[in-house]
Motif scaffolding. Sequence first.
Motif, PDB file in Angstrom:
ATOM      1  N   GLY A  67      33.876 -70.976  -4.481  1.00 14.86           N
ATOM      2  CA  GLY A  67      34.289 -69.742  -5.136  1.00 14.86           C
ATOM      3  C   GLY A  67      35.756 -69.732  -5.520  1.00 14.86           C
ATOM      4  O   GLY A  67      36.111 -69.447  -6.637  1.00 14.86           O
ATOM      5  N   CYS A  68      36.626 -70.048  -4.573  1.00 12.36           N
ATOM      6  CA  CYS A  68      38.068 -70.097  -4.802  1.00 12.36           C
ATOM      7  C   CYS A  68      38.520 -71.553  -4.737  1.00 12.36           C
ATOM      8  O   CYS A  68      38.203 -72.260  -3.774  1.00 12.36           O
ATOM      9  CB  CYS A  68      38.790 -69.285  -3.725  1.00 12.36           C
ATOM     10  SG  CYS A  68      40.569 -69.567  -3.658  1.00 12.36           S
TER      11      CYS A  68
ATOM     12  N   SER B 269      40.213 -59.856   1.398  1.00 14.79           N
ATOM     13  CA  SER B 269      38.995 -59.318   0.780  1.00 14.79           C
ATOM     14  C   SER B 269      38.665 -60.056  -0.509  1.00 14.79           C
ATOM     15  O   SER B 269      37.504 -60.363  -0.782  1.00 14.79           O
ATOM     16  CB  SER B 269      39.157 -57.822   0.490  1.00 14.79           C
ATOM     17  OG  SER B 269      39.309 -57.098   1.683  1.00 14.79           O
ATOM     18  N   ILE B 270      39.680 -60.338  -1.297  1.00 16.33           N
ATOM     19  CA  ILE B 270      39.461 -61.074  -2.548  1.00 16.33           C
ATOM     20  C   ILE B 270      38.902 -62.461  -2.249  1.00 16.33           C
ATOM     21  O   ILE B 270      37.915 -62.896  -2.851  1.00 16.33           O
ATOM     22  CB  ILE B 270      40.768 -61.179  -3.362  1.00 16.33           C
ATOM     23  CG1 ILE B 270      41.203 -59.801  -3.854  1.00 16.33           C
ATOM     24  CG2 ILE B 270      40.606 -62.154  -4.522  1.00 16.33           C
ATOM     25  CD1 ILE B 270      42.648 -59.739  -4.318  1.00 16.33           C
ATOM     26  N   GLU B 271      39.538 -63.163  -1.309  1.00 18.96           N
ATOM     27  CA  GLU B 271      39.071 -64.512  -0.968  1.00 18.96           C
ATOM     28  C   GLU B 271      37.647 -64.482  -0.424  1.00 18.96           C
ATOM     29  O   GLU B 271      36.814 -65.306  -0.798  1.00 18.96           O
ATOM     30  CB  GLU B 271      40.018 -65.176   0.033  1.00 18.96           C
ATOM     31  CG  GLU B 271      41.365 -65.534  -0.550  1.00 18.96           C
ATOM     32  CD  GLU B 271      41.270 -66.475  -1.731  1.00 18.96           C
ATOM     33  OE1 GLU B 271      40.529 -67.480  -1.664  1.00 18.96           O
ATOM     34  OE2 GLU B 271      41.927 -66.201  -2.745  1.00 18.96           O
ATOM     35  N   GLY B 272      37.363 -63.519   0.454  1.00 22.41           N
ATOM     36  CA  GLY B 272      36.003 -63.392   0.988  1.00 22.41           C
ATOM     37  C   GLY B 272      34.996 -63.049  -0.093  1.00 22.41           C
ATOM     38  O   GLY B 272      33.878 -63.573  -0.107  1.00 22.41           O
ATOM     39  N   ALA B 273      35.387 -62.182  -1.008  1.00 19.38           N
ATOM     40  CA  ALA B 273      34.482 -61.785  -2.092  1.00 19.38           C
ATOM     41  C   ALA B 273      34.194 -62.958  -3.025  1.00 19.38           C
ATOM     42  O   ALA B 273      33.067 -63.098  -3.512  1.00 19.38           O
ATOM     43  CB  ALA B 273      35.076 -60.618  -2.872  1.00 19.38           C
ATOM     44  N   LEU B 274      35.206 -63.787  -3.288  1.00 15.71           N
ATOM     45  CA  LEU B 274      34.980 -64.975  -4.125  1.00 15.71           C
ATOM     46  C   LEU B 274      33.938 -65.886  -3.487  1.00 15.71           C
ATOM     47  O   LEU B 274      33.028 -66.378  -4.151  1.00 15.71           O
ATOM     48  CB  LEU B 274      36.288 -65.742  -4.333  1.00 15.71           C
ATOM     49  CG  LEU B 274      37.287 -65.101  -5.282  1.00 15.71           C
ATOM     50  CD1 LEU B 274      38.639 -65.804  -5.183  1.00 15.71           C
ATOM     51  CD2 LEU B 274      36.774 -65.151  -6.713  1.00 15.71           C
ATOM     52  N   PHE B 275      34.066 -66.086  -2.173  1.00 13.33           N
ATOM     53  CA  PHE B 275      33.108 -66.936  -1.469  1.00 13.33           C
ATOM     54  C   PHE B 275      31.717 -66.306  -1.466  1.00 13.33           C
ATOM     55  O   PHE B 275      30.720 -66.961  -1.776  1.00 13.33           O
ATOM     56  CB  PHE B 275      33.569 -67.211  -0.033  1.00 13.33           C
ATOM     57  CG  PHE B 275      32.544 -67.940   0.771  1.00 13.33           C
ATOM     58  CD1 PHE B 275      32.329 -69.296   0.561  1.00 13.33           C
ATOM     59  CD2 PHE B 275      31.776 -67.275   1.707  1.00 13.33           C
ATOM     60  CE1 PHE B 275      31.362 -69.979   1.278  1.00 13.33           C
ATOM     61  CE2 PHE B 275      30.804 -67.959   2.432  1.00 13.33           C
ATOM     62  CZ  PHE B 275      30.594 -69.308   2.215  1.00 13.33           C
ATOM     63  N   LEU B 276      31.628 -65.008  -1.137  1.00 12.18           N
ATOM     64  CA  LEU B 276      30.328 -64.347  -1.070  1.00 12.18           C
ATOM     65  C   LEU B 276      29.650 -64.266  -2.438  1.00 12.18           C
ATOM     66  O   LEU B 276      28.431 -64.430  -2.533  1.00 12.18           O
ATOM     67  CB  LEU B 276      30.466 -62.946  -0.486  1.00 12.18           C
ATOM     68  CG  LEU B 276      30.703 -62.883   1.021  1.00 12.18           C
ATOM     69  CD1 LEU B 276      30.948 -61.449   1.464  1.00 12.18           C
ATOM     70  CD2 LEU B 276      29.536 -63.488   1.783  1.00 12.18           C
ATOM     71  N   ALA B 277      30.427 -64.006  -3.478  1.00 14.46           N
ATOM     72  CA  ALA B 277      29.845 -63.955  -4.820  1.00 14.46           C
ATOM     73  C   ALA B 277      29.207 -65.299  -5.167  1.00 14.46           C
ATOM     74  O   ALA B 277      28.135 -65.358  -5.772  1.00 14.46           O
ATOM     75  CB  ALA B 277      30.905 -63.580  -5.847  1.00 14.46           C
ATOM     76  N   LYS B 278      29.856 -66.379  -4.748  1.00  8.89           N
ATOM     77  CA  LYS B 278      29.337 -67.723  -4.998  1.00  8.89           C
ATOM     78  C   LYS B 278      28.139 -68.019  -4.083  1.00  8.89           C
ATOM     79  O   LYS B 278      27.085 -68.438  -4.550  1.00  8.89           O
ATOM     80  CB  LYS B 278      30.453 -68.748  -4.770  1.00  8.89           C
ATOM     81  CG  LYS B 278      30.034 -70.173  -4.890  1.00  8.89           C
ATOM     82  CD  LYS B 278      29.774 -70.543  -6.310  1.00  8.89           C
ATOM     83  CE  LYS B 278      29.477 -72.035  -6.401  1.00  8.89           C
ATOM     84  NZ  LYS B 278      29.073 -72.399  -7.724  1.00  8.89           N
ATOM     85  N   ALA B 279      28.311 -67.780  -2.787  1.00  4.22           N
ATOM     86  CA  ALA B 279      27.268 -68.120  -1.817  1.00  4.22           C
ATOM     87  C   ALA B 279      26.001 -67.295  -2.017  1.00  4.22           C
ATOM     88  O   ALA B 279      24.894 -67.799  -1.838  1.00  4.22           O
ATOM     89  CB  ALA B 279      27.796 -67.926  -0.396  1.00  4.22           C
ATOM     90  N   CYS B 280      26.162 -66.029  -2.383  1.00  3.78           N
ATOM     91  CA  CYS B 280      25.015 -65.126  -2.549  1.00  3.78           C
ATOM     92  C   CYS B 280      24.560 -65.022  -3.999  1.00  3.78           C
ATOM     93  O   CYS B 280      23.625 -64.284  -4.296  1.00  3.78           O
ATOM     94  CB  CYS B 280      25.363 -63.733  -2.038  1.00  3.78           C
ATOM     95  SG  CYS B 280      25.812 -63.704  -0.291  1.00  3.78           S
TER      96      CYS B 280
END
Length: 196
Positions: free
Chosen positions: A106-107, A167-178
Amino acid sequence: MTKTKPTVSNKDIALQTAMTLFLTKGYQATSMDEIVKASKVSKTNIYYHFKSKEELLTAMVDRLIARYERQLASIAAQEELTIEARLERIVSMLVANDDPIDVLGGCPFLTLYMQTAAESEYVRVQIKQFFDRQLLTLERLLEAGIRNQELRSDLQVQPTAALMLTSIEGALFLAKACDNPRILPNLLQGLFALLK
């Protein structure tokens, strides 16, 4: 007058190819032979510019950081915009990633850090300093927003900047993973609700 098309050097082609492979396939899973094949730049030419795969990695990290920091500084300096507008542009810039590369984690920085931090002290330090500078920029913008009475006066600057960045870093990962691109706009809306 005829305009000549700017040429891209073999060094830049090799670097861009390595970046694509490292971010989509993984640093460990990418060999120098694959970089040679994908870039169509001779192995001799690549080794002329980069003595090793790690040297390619460090050049790539430097280039990525410089690009993101130029964009970040440009947005932060746009004083004609409100603090909220600048923060929104910064968040959007961090989320958007202009490269058409489908980054593994994601990032690009999270991806590179997780793949190389154990082996490359340089990468670990550069990425840490990059995030430290991002936090400082966010803190300064939040402080300016409080001074200008654009943001809540009781806003705790350092924890809020840390919350925003993590939050941004986590959201980048979650958007990709999910495989859920709606996570990012929802995050932005939620973050701004906290600031006012």
